[in-house]
Scaffold this motif. Structure first.
Motif, PDB file in Angstrom:
ATOM      1  N   PHE B   3      17.448 -15.965  16.805  1.00 34.68           N
ATOM      2  CA  PHE B   3      18.113 -14.770  16.295  1.00 34.68           C
ATOM      3  C   PHE B   3      19.092 -14.264  17.330  1.00 34.68           C
ATOM      4  CE2 PHE B   3      13.776 -14.621  14.452  1.00 34.68           C
ATOM      5  CZ  PHE B   3      14.139 -14.826  13.139  1.00 34.68           C
ATOM      6  N   SER B   4      20.084 -13.558  16.841  1.00 37.37           N
ATOM      7  CA  SER B   4      21.014 -12.935  17.762  1.00 37.37           C
ATOM      8  C   SER B   4      20.499 -11.517  18.026  1.00 37.37           C
ATOM      9  CB  SER B   4      22.382 -12.935  17.082  1.00 37.37           C
ATOM     10  OG  SER B   4      23.224 -12.083  17.741  1.00 37.37           O
ATOM     11  N   PHE B   5      20.034 -11.294  19.245  1.00 37.82           N
ATOM     12  CA  PHE B   5      19.471  -9.978  19.560  1.00 37.82           C
ATOM     13  C   PHE B   5      20.558  -9.039  20.069  1.00 37.82           C
ATOM     14  CE2 PHE B   5      15.625 -12.715  20.256  1.00 37.82           C
ATOM     15  CZ  PHE B   5      14.925 -12.239  19.163  1.00 37.82           C
ATOM     16  N   PRO B   6      20.532  -7.767  19.621  1.00 40.04           N
ATOM     17  CA  PRO B   6      21.581  -6.835  20.056  1.00 40.04           C
ATOM     18  C   PRO B   6      21.469  -6.488  21.536  1.00 40.04           C
ATOM     19  CG  PRO B   6      19.974  -5.729  18.650  1.00 40.04           C
ATOM     20  CD  PRO B   6      19.600  -7.173  18.675  1.00 40.04           C
ATOM     21  N   GLU B   7      22.586  -6.150  22.142  1.00 42.80           N
ATOM     22  CA  GLU B   7      22.617  -5.719  23.543  1.00 42.80           C
ATOM     23  C   GLU B   7      22.069  -4.292  23.638  1.00 42.80           C
ATOM     24  OE1 GLU B   7      23.754  -7.416  26.297  1.00 42.80           O
ATOM     25  OE2 GLU B   7      23.883  -9.180  24.981  1.00 42.80           O
ATOM     26  N   GLY B   8      21.539  -3.959  24.792  1.00 48.08           N
ATOM     27  CA  GLY B   8      21.168  -2.570  25.076  1.00 48.08           C
ATOM     28  C   GLY B   8      19.847  -2.121  24.478  1.00 48.08           C
ATOM     29  N   VAL B   9      19.110  -3.038  23.872  1.00 55.94           N
ATOM     30  CA  VAL B   9      17.778  -2.705  23.340  1.00 55.94           C
ATOM     31  C   VAL B   9      16.848  -3.904  23.560  1.00 55.94           C
ATOM     32  CG1 VAL B   9      18.485  -1.085  21.527  1.00 55.94           C
ATOM     33  CG2 VAL B   9      18.372  -3.516  21.010  1.00 55.94           C
ATOM     34  N   TYR B  10      15.552  -3.617  23.602  1.00 57.69           N
ATOM     35  CA  TYR B  10      14.567  -4.697  23.597  1.00 57.69           C
ATOM     36  C   TYR B  10      14.211  -4.969  22.135  1.00 57.69           C
ATOM     37  CZ  TYR B  10      10.037  -6.955  23.549  1.00 57.69           C
ATOM     38  OH  TYR B  10       9.010  -7.822  23.275  1.00 57.69           O
ATOM     39  N   THR B  11      14.092  -6.245  21.756  1.00 59.67           N
ATOM     40  CA  THR B  11      13.773  -6.608  20.371  1.00 59.67           C
ATOM     41  C   THR B  11      12.676  -7.664  20.355  1.00 59.67           C
ATOM     42  OG1 THR B  11      16.089  -6.296  19.787  1.00 59.67           O
ATOM     43  CG2 THR B  11      14.750  -7.514  18.201  1.00 59.67           C
ATOM     44  N   ASP B  12      11.727  -7.520  19.441  1.00 57.82           N
ATOM     45  CA  ASP B  12      10.835  -8.661  19.164  1.00 57.82           C
ATOM     46  C   ASP B  12      10.577  -8.787  17.669  1.00 57.82           C
ATOM     47  OD1 ASP B  12       8.427  -7.098  18.620  1.00 57.82           O
ATOM     48  OD2 ASP B  12       8.005  -7.007  20.763  1.00 57.82           O
ATOM     49  N   VAL B  13      10.263 -10.022  17.282  1.00 55.78           N
ATOM     50  CA  VAL B  13      10.036 -10.357  15.875  1.00 55.78           C
ATOM     51  C   VAL B  13       8.714 -11.117  15.790  1.00 55.78           C
ATOM     52  CG1 VAL B  13      10.896 -11.661  13.888  1.00 55.78           C
ATOM     53  CG2 VAL B  13      12.516 -10.550  15.432  1.00 55.78           C
ATOM     54  N   ARG B  14       7.867 -10.690  14.886  1.00 56.32           N
ATOM     55  CA  ARG B  14       6.570 -11.372  14.666  1.00 56.32           C
ATOM     56  C   ARG B  14       6.567 -11.911  13.246  1.00 56.32           C
ATOM     57  NH1 ARG B  14       3.345  -6.956  14.489  1.00 56.32           N
ATOM     58  NH2 ARG B  14       2.464  -7.163  12.421  1.00 56.32           N
ATOM     59  N   ARG B  44      10.656  -5.143  15.753  1.00 49.84           N
ATOM     60  CA  ARG B  44      10.619  -3.924  16.575  1.00 49.84           C
ATOM     61  C   ARG B  44      11.826  -3.888  17.510  1.00 49.84           C
ATOM     62  NH1 ARG B  44       5.236  -3.255  19.997  1.00 49.84           N
ATOM     63  NH2 ARG B  44       6.157  -4.981  21.156  1.00 49.84           N
ATOM     64  N   LEU B  45      12.405  -2.719  17.654  1.00 51.05           N
ATOM     65  CA  LEU B  45      13.457  -2.509  18.650  1.00 51.05           C
ATOM     66  C   LEU B  45      13.083  -1.298  19.494  1.00 51.05           C
ATOM     67  CD1 LEU B  45      15.055  -4.294  16.528  1.00 51.05           C
ATOM     68  CD2 LEU B  45      17.088  -3.064  17.258  1.00 51.05           C
ATOM     69  N   PHE B  46      13.396  -1.362  20.779  1.00 49.55           N
ATOM     70  CA  PHE B  46      13.091  -0.256  21.687  1.00 49.55           C
ATOM     71  C   PHE B  46      14.341   0.050  22.510  1.00 49.55           C
ATOM     72  CE2 PHE B  46      11.171   1.144  25.869  1.00 49.55           C
ATOM     73  CZ  PHE B  46      10.705   2.362  25.406  1.00 49.55           C
ATOM     74  N   ASP B  47      14.720   1.342  22.511  1.00 51.17           N
ATOM     75  CA  ASP B  47      15.949   1.699  23.232  1.00 51.17           C
ATOM     76  C   ASP B  47      15.649   2.448  24.530  1.00 51.17           C
ATOM     77  OD1 ASP B  47      15.193   4.221  22.390  1.00 51.17           O
ATOM     78  OD2 ASP B  47      16.938   4.573  21.113  1.00 51.17           O
ATOM     79  N   GLY B  48      14.395   2.436  24.930  1.00 48.45           N
ATOM     80  CA  GLY B  48      14.009   3.125  26.161  1.00 48.45           C
ATOM     81  C   GLY B  48      13.447   4.503  25.892  1.00 48.45           C
ATOM     82  N   LYS B  75      21.996   2.846  22.467  1.00 49.18           N
ATOM     83  CA  LYS B  75      22.057   1.652  23.325  1.00 49.18           C
ATOM     84  C   LYS B  75      21.883   2.042  24.797  1.00 49.18           C
ATOM     85  CE  LYS B  75      22.706  -1.187  19.924  1.00 49.18           C
ATOM     86  NZ  LYS B  75      23.260  -0.389  18.872  1.00 49.18           N
ATOM     87  N   ASN B  76      21.124   1.226  25.487  1.00 49.34           N
ATOM     88  CA  ASN B  76      20.781   1.531  26.869  1.00 49.34           C
ATOM     89  C   ASN B  76      21.111   0.297  27.717  1.00 49.34           C
ATOM     90  OD1 ASN B  76      19.471   1.945  29.276  1.00 49.34           O
ATOM     91  ND2 ASN B  76      17.561   2.669  28.353  1.00 49.34           N
ATOM     92  N   PRO B  77      22.230   0.347  28.454  1.00 49.02           N
ATOM     93  CA  PRO B  77      22.651  -0.844  29.206  1.00 49.02           C
ATOM     94  C   PRO B  77      21.615  -1.292  30.235  1.00 49.02           C
ATOM     95  CG  PRO B  77      24.257   0.959  29.439  1.00 49.02           C
ATOM     96  CD  PRO B  77      23.113   1.496  28.648  1.00 49.02           C
ATOM     97  N   LYS B  78      20.748  -0.361  30.641  1.00 49.19           N
ATOM     98  CA  LYS B  78      19.748  -0.718  31.661  1.00 49.19           C
ATOM     99  C   LYS B  78      18.373  -0.954  31.044  1.00 49.19           C
ATOM    100  CE  LYS B  78      21.992   1.444  35.553  1.00 49.19           C
ATOM    101  NZ  LYS B  78      21.946   2.471  36.576  1.00 49.19           N
ATOM    102  N   ILE B  79      18.352  -1.306  29.769  1.00 46.72           N
ATOM    103  CA  ILE B  79      17.059  -1.435  29.086  1.00 46.72           C
ATOM    104  C   ILE B  79      16.148  -2.468  29.768  1.00 46.72           C
ATOM    105  CG2 ILE B  79      17.841  -3.151  27.356  1.00 46.72           C
ATOM    106  CD1 ILE B  79      15.419  -0.237  26.682  1.00 46.72           C
ATOM    107  N   SER B  80      16.738  -3.519  30.335  1.00 43.28           N
ATOM    108  CA  SER B  80      15.888  -4.555  30.944  1.00 43.28           C
ATOM    109  C   SER B  80      15.186  -4.040  32.191  1.00 43.28           C
ATOM    110  CB  SER B  80      16.715  -5.796  31.266  1.00 43.28           C
ATOM    111  OG  SER B  80      17.743  -5.426  32.144  1.00 43.28           O
ATOM    112  N   GLU B  81      15.663  -2.895  32.724  1.00 43.75           N
ATOM    113  CA  GLU B  81      15.010  -2.334  33.919  1.00 43.75           C
ATOM    114  C   GLU B  81      13.961  -1.286  33.544  1.00 43.75           C
ATOM    115  OE1 GLU B  81      18.101  -0.918  36.599  1.00 43.75           O
ATOM    116  OE2 GLU B  81      19.307  -2.646  35.968  1.00 43.75           O
TER     117      GLU B  81
END
Lengths: 413, 447
Positions: B3-14, B44-48, B75-81
């Motif tokens: 899947f193409s996951f959007p930038e700036g958010v965490y995404t998971d698919v079950r 699920r998507l999480f924006d912080g 959108k949160n550019p630092k979501i990975s942190e």
């Protein structure tokens, strides 16, 4: 071989949810589930198959035909010649406003009740159900309502949850939810001693244990096989003559279910008495049990969309006896049970239940919190000599619909 | 699956592929049969700041659902942190245990009906038996978990079981009882005739001779099945940290290292144990592990999702589970059990002057007060099992009761519910395993 009759069942559930953790919205969820099934009847057997969208109707029909070959006992005809559509709208704002109002409600709760935390979920549900067949049946129901579950916990308490409220209502009214929680939390902070001896105990209609024996023993299969406590007591007066119990599909009874059951059976006035003025009139049934034992149909067949219809736990309501709580309590104080769990009735009708959260109620207001205690009685006394009555209306609208008052002996926990 | 996951958010698919069989015999007649089979997904998507969820039964819609949810996110550019996002495990694994002949779907429809009928017929025309319902249930689930952090996990689990419910009556006396047996393979449902007959005979004795117990506090010996439910209700729910995260008072009261039970008590939870609670990964891609909740009476762990573990700065445990594709994962048990001790059953019973042996229960509930509804229950008199007794409920407070465990036998048995499962908030029933040895507990309220 005669051509089987084909019936279609369709259900759509559209739900917006806000999930609440630590008094804040943790998540927003959108759910849409479209499920369909096909039923085939040959007069003595039934076959059912179903799936979620997207679906291939031909494939589902073939699967249902395949199940029909198993000769599943169903000597009943499908419901026929009835076309009704009913829709019950709600007074709930659009999604964006609703979420904002939910957020405001939580902010107010946090501001006004700083010593409490809240968890749970608010749902806005729109449920559409349709049954149609080749015999002229076409019934459709749409119900739109709010389903709220909110637990509260005092920050000073070592328990994980101190209490909860459950509200199912077509009317979203955050102001009233706020007022209600304010009352309950204020009373929770005020601990008072447990009264001694027999007391009027107030059970909410959302409390599952009080009527759990009726759900178990008024089942038509149990009554018909003779295994019910009530099997030999049909038409006998065995309870208080002010006690009447009915199965309902009426939205005004807060039964958020379609007006027809999973076999397409509906009722005049959407309700049917099972116990009338203390007499057992009828068990609740589905078509097979009604046919097998000669009972009336009570529109209480259920099951999942892809299941063969079968008797299901009905929505039971006690007929109200009074419009005034003070009258029911006879100007005495009562004990309002908020959290009770895990007990219930033994096979012989003995009743025991631990109550972990309860309040003293003076007929108008919640006065204070009581320590944990146990209740003991039995079914014959509960709805017999100790039954004081059932309120018409709410304790505090939209919560506490039709509470029932029973005299019971309580014992310290 | 990509899947193409959007930038700036965490995404998971079950993604869940589910097939089940359910068969019902009522009074010997086939009255129910269904074979649901579907594939569905939870996104699920999480924006912080907030989570956004959607579910769909049409896998083609997953990219569209991700896109719709993404538009709701800030959108949160630092979501990975973000500490929560950093805490998600990343695995690439394919753990399919139930393929080919081991898969429950390789058993034919007729074999399943015949197996159930063989047990149902044993109960035909038995004295005192007025009603019986016999059910067979199996379920195969294959899950695929994909996350924007790089996880790609596929695993499966399955279960099969039979449940015979029967209602006995003799005059005014009534009894409802059941026999059940479950496992992960169809072969585990063989040769149960004697066990079923034994349960029926026990029930008949109970029907004929049981008398109400005097309400009060008693010393109880709980069978392995009941001690497992006891562990689940009394402490398992208390270990679910979502009730505690953000609540400093509760965290202080339940601090790791606090003595909460007697020294002979050890309680463990693990998704690695084969049976109803087996899940090699949880529903947010965390590998399951053995979590010791109580170690020799001392609180040593609790059950976590990534969210609660992050909030409480504790290790992940792999306990975020969802009841089905339409729900988000929340903190749940997997298989929860009391570890075996050193005593024999004789040791536990022989010095009880007046007590109760609880052989089976019909469910329970648990928070600060836990409860169980007893069924087959026997008086213990002067060290031996005596007459059957009846009670409506067993209850106790968790804090007191765990201190009152005074005996643990040396044989562990793990089981699970064939029908139903564990309920929490709106998510029910979730299959879980439970178990234990025989345990002895003093001062439990029986009424």
């Amino acid at each position: 071989m005669k051509k089987p009759i084909i019936e279609h069942w369709k259900s759509e559930m559209e739900k917006d949810t806000v999930k609440i953790t630590q008094s804040k919205i943790e998540a927003v969820k959108k759910t849409f589930i479209h499920a369909v099934s096909v039923r085939v009847y040959d007069g003595s057997s039934i076959g059912v198959a179903g799936t979620y969208a997207p679906f291939d109707e031909h494939e589902i029909t073939q699967k249902a035909m395949d199940v029909l070959k198993l000769k599943i006992d169903y000597p009943c005809a499908p419901t026929s010649q009835e076309t009704v559509t009913r829709s019950y709208p709600s007074i709930i704002p659009n999604k964006e406003i609703w979420i904002n109002e939910a957020e405001d409600l939580l902010a107010h709760l946090e501001r006004d009740m700083t010593t409490f935390q809240f968890q749970g979920a608010f749902h806005h549900c729109i449920e559409t159900t349709q049954i149609a067949n080749e015999m002229g049946l076409d019934l459709k129901s749409q119900i739109d309502f709010c389903d709220l579950l909110l637990t509260f916990k005092s920050r000073s308490s070592t328990d994980l949850v101190d209490g909860y409220i459950v509200v199912k209502t077509p009317e979203w009214n955050p102001k009233k939810i706020h007022e209600l929680l304010k009352k309950i939390c204020a009373a929770w902070e005020h601990e008072i001693p447990l009264p001694v001896g027999k007391q009027p105990i107030i059970f909410l209609s959302t409390e599952p244990w009080l009527l759990s024996l009726m759900v178990r023993e008024l089942n038509a299969d149990k009554m018909g096989t003779g295994s019910s406590l009530f099997s030999e007591k049909k038409h006998h007066r065995i309870f208080n003559n002010r006690f009447s119990l009915y199965a309902t599909r009426n939205p005004e009874d807060h039964a958020m279910i379609p007006f027809f059951d999973s076999e397409g059976v509906s009722l005049p006035d959407d309700q049917i008495p099972l116990i009338f003025e203390g007499h057992i009139l009828s068990p609740f049934s589905d078509k097979r049990s009604a046919h097998r034992y000669g009972y009336p149909l009570t529109a209480t067949a259920g099951g999942s969309f892809n299941e063969i219809p079968h008797i299901e736990k009905p929505e039971l309501r006690i007929k109200p006896t009074s419009k005034c709580m003070e009258e029911l309590l006879n100007s005495h104080t009562g004990i309002l049970v908020l959290v009770s769990a895990g007990g219930g009735y033994a096979p012989d009708g003995a009743f025991a239940i631990p109550v972990s959260t309860a309040f003293l109620f003076d007929g108008q207001e919640i006065v204070g919190r009581l320590p944990p205690f146990n209740l003991r009685s039995n079914i014959w006394k509960i709805f017999g000599e100790d039954y004081l009555g059932t309120l018409e209306g709410y304790l505090f609208k939209p919560w506490g619909y039709r509470p029932t008052v029973i005299q019971m002996e309580l014992f310290p926990g | 699956m990509d899947f193409s996951f959007p930038e700036g958010v965490y995404t998971d698919v079950r993604i869940e592929e589910v097939s089940k069989t359910e068969i019902l015999l009522h009074q010997g007649k086939l009255e129910g049969y269904r074979e649901p089979n579907y594939t569905a997904a939870f996104i699920r998507l999480f924006d912080g700041n907030r989570w956004y969820y959607a579910s769909t039964t049409d896998l083609r819609r997953i990219p569209k659902e991700i896109d719709c949810l993404s538009k709701l996110c800030a959108k949160n550019p630092k979501i990975s942190e973000h500490p929560l996002v950093r805490n998600f495990e990343v695995h690439r694994d394919n753990t399919l245990l139930f393929t080919k002949a081991a898969n429950i779907n390789s058993v034919t429809r007729q074999e399943k009906i015949d197996r159930l009928r063989s047990y149902d017929q044993i109960m035909d025309e038995k004295p005192y038996l007025l009603m019986r319902k016999s059910q067979y249930i199996d379920e195969y689930v294959k899950k695929t978990f994909i996350s924007s952090k790089g996880s790609l996990i596929t695993f499966d689990f399955q279960r099969a079981g039979i449940h015979i419910h029967f209602e006995l009556a003799d005059g005014e006396r009534r009894l409802r009882e059941f026999f059940q047996r479950g496992g992960t393979h169809f072969s585990q449902l063989e040769n149960l005739d004697e066990s079923l007959l034994f349960r029926y005979q026990q029930a008949c004795t109970f029907l004929a001779k049981s008398e109400p117990i005097e309400p009060g506090k008693w010393t109880l010996v709980l069978s392995p099945e009941v001690s497992g439910i006891f562990a689940h209700e009394s402490f398992g729910h208390k270990s679910e940290s979502d009730f505690m995260a953000g609540d400093l008072g509760a965290q202080e009261a339940w601090k790791i290292g606090t003595k909460v039970g007697s020294e002979i008590l050890t309680i463990i939870d693990s998704g690695q144990v084969h049976g109803s609670g087996y899940v090699p990964y949880d529903d947010e891609g965390t590998r399951s592990r053995f979590t010791t909740l109580i170690d020799k009476g001392v609180l040593s762990g609790r059950l976590h999702s990534v969210s609660t573990a992050t909030m409480m700065d504790e290790s992940l445990t792999g306990n975020a589970r969802a009841v089905d594709f339409s729900y988000e994962p929340i903190v749940r048990m997997t298989t929860t059990y009391i570890k075996e001790g050193t005593q024999s059953l004789y040791d536990l019973i022989s010095d009880i002057d007046d007590g109760i042996l609880v052989e089976s229960v019909h469910g329970g509930s648990g928070m600060s007060t836990f409860t169980m509804r007893p069924s087959l229950t026997w008086r213990i008199r002067r060290g031996t099992v005596a007459e059957p007794v009846r009670a409506s409920v067993i209850s106790g407070t968790v804090i007191e009761t765990l201190q009152h465990i005074e005996g643990v036998s040396n044989r562990l048995e793990i089981s699970g519910m064939v029908l139903g499962g564990c309920g929490k908030m709106e998510q029910s029933p979730l299959p879980v395993g439970f178990g234990g040895p025989y345990i002895r507990v003093r001062e439990l309220m029986v009424q």
